[in-house]
Design an enzyme around this catalytic site. Sequence first.
Site, PDB file in Angstrom:
ATOM      1  CE  LYS A  82      -4.048   1.842   2.508  1.00 26.69           C
ATOM      2  NZ  LYS A  82      -4.968   1.584   3.652  1.00 26.69           N
ATOM      3  CB  SER A 157      -8.143   3.476   2.660  1.00 31.47           C
ATOM      4  OG  SER A 157      -7.349   2.825   3.649  1.00 31.47           O
ATOM      5  CB  SER A 181      -8.856   0.567   5.537  1.00 33.49           C
ATOM      6  OG  SER A 181      -9.644   1.730   5.648  1.00 33.49           O
TER       7      SER A 181
END
Length: 497
Positions: A82, A157, A181
């Site tokens: 990420k 996210s 997330s």
Amino acid sequence: MSDAELTDLSAAEAAREIAAGEIAAGELFEAYRARAAEHASGAGLNCFTWVAPGAPAEPSLGGDGAPGTQGGALQGVPLAVKDLFCTEGVPSQSGSKILEGYLPPYTATAVSRLTGAGASLLGKTNQDEFAMGSSNENSAYGPVLNPWDRKRVPGGSSGGSAAAVAAGLAPWALGTDTGGSIRQPAALCGIVGLKPTYGAVSRYGMIAFASSLDQAGPLTRDVTDAALMLRHLVVHDERDATSLSFPEEIVLPSAERLEGIRLGVPRELTSNSTGGDGDGEGIERGVLDAFRAALGRAEELGAEIVESVELPHAPHALSAYYVLAPAEASSNLARFDGVRYGLRAESPKDLVDMYTRTRHDGFGPEVKRRIMLGTYALSSGYYDAFYGRAQRVRTKIGEDFRTAFDQVDLIVTPTAPTVAFKLGEKTADPLAMYLNDFCTVPMSLAGIPAISIPCGLSDGLPVGLQIAGPAFSENRLLDAAHALERALGFDGSKARV
């Protein structure tokens, strides 16, 4: 093996094949790199913000000084990371224009742990800006598309990480979970997502959103891969003041039955009491049907289903979270001022003008919204009415879980109240967007581990089953998830591109 056969291997399978000399690490890396590059920087699914220019010469065996690294166990298996994890010399932008092109001088402990164990960095994945969002539509680099239906969101996210794994662009990925997330995008993309116990994985080198909630964890194709990644992530790190020593070794799950396991089903998180029936504000009927069918399979495996478990303060978790998380964000994001790194407004009239225009130009609408919410909650005269009260609710939620775990071993709920929704469907209504975290936020506030596994389809789209346990119960959680995964037999191959 053909490229298609290579990318069909799970991470654990690939590591075994490389160790046995059946495939070469470089061959596997190049197969994934070519696929990832087709879905980067606005192309394809837009999963990646950066893709490695080529395969490393050999698997990384050293790390960069992260404590307790192990050499070679992951055999060069490619890893997607990420965008909010700092990686030395590689763009680490947290999905924000204010950090566009930022090249950190160091690497996050979580990434170092995995590369130190032999994983090879494949690319950085797209995300909601500063991890603020439930749809991956808040990224400064454009929305990620769901591989099951490109007109729908992948969740957020960690949507880039989830979509990349679901689409077969990476064997596994590293994400973060603040209020859901990891788990929510895993559910919407039909893969496995694990949020570990808070403090089990170092936060050093993660670009912070809400420090008392942020936690790194795996997004994988199956539960075995989640356990394998977690085994190399857990560590006590002196560079993170909230880091804790894990009390036992993470072992690969092997359970096939659930005898002796009591699964609690809290009414507060398993009905559509948050809104109407299937209207996007409560838990959709198709999601509930898939969830109940999964409970039936659990009973067939020998589990006892306990419907009387109560989490009385869970319905207030979302309200408390959207006070606490923005309050912490307003403090953490104050460092982005155009002085030390990142974007700086051109030709400012004075220091205040530079601050103002840098943040105006660099932050997106959702980040600005949460900074304002958090600053207001912490302001003089409102601190106790908002922030103080939210902290008291958080304490009550933790107490509810401790009471519940006196009655049951694990708690099960749907992961998300809906399946993947259409792009743009909720962007104009922040409150409707926030409700996507209704089932996941209570576990985040309590700091306990939770895993999402796919449990079926609703209208042709994946549904997630969430299993939560007491702090540091990851081994038991993984075993239960493994047994259910085998029984449910979900095949996410349809999403592969």
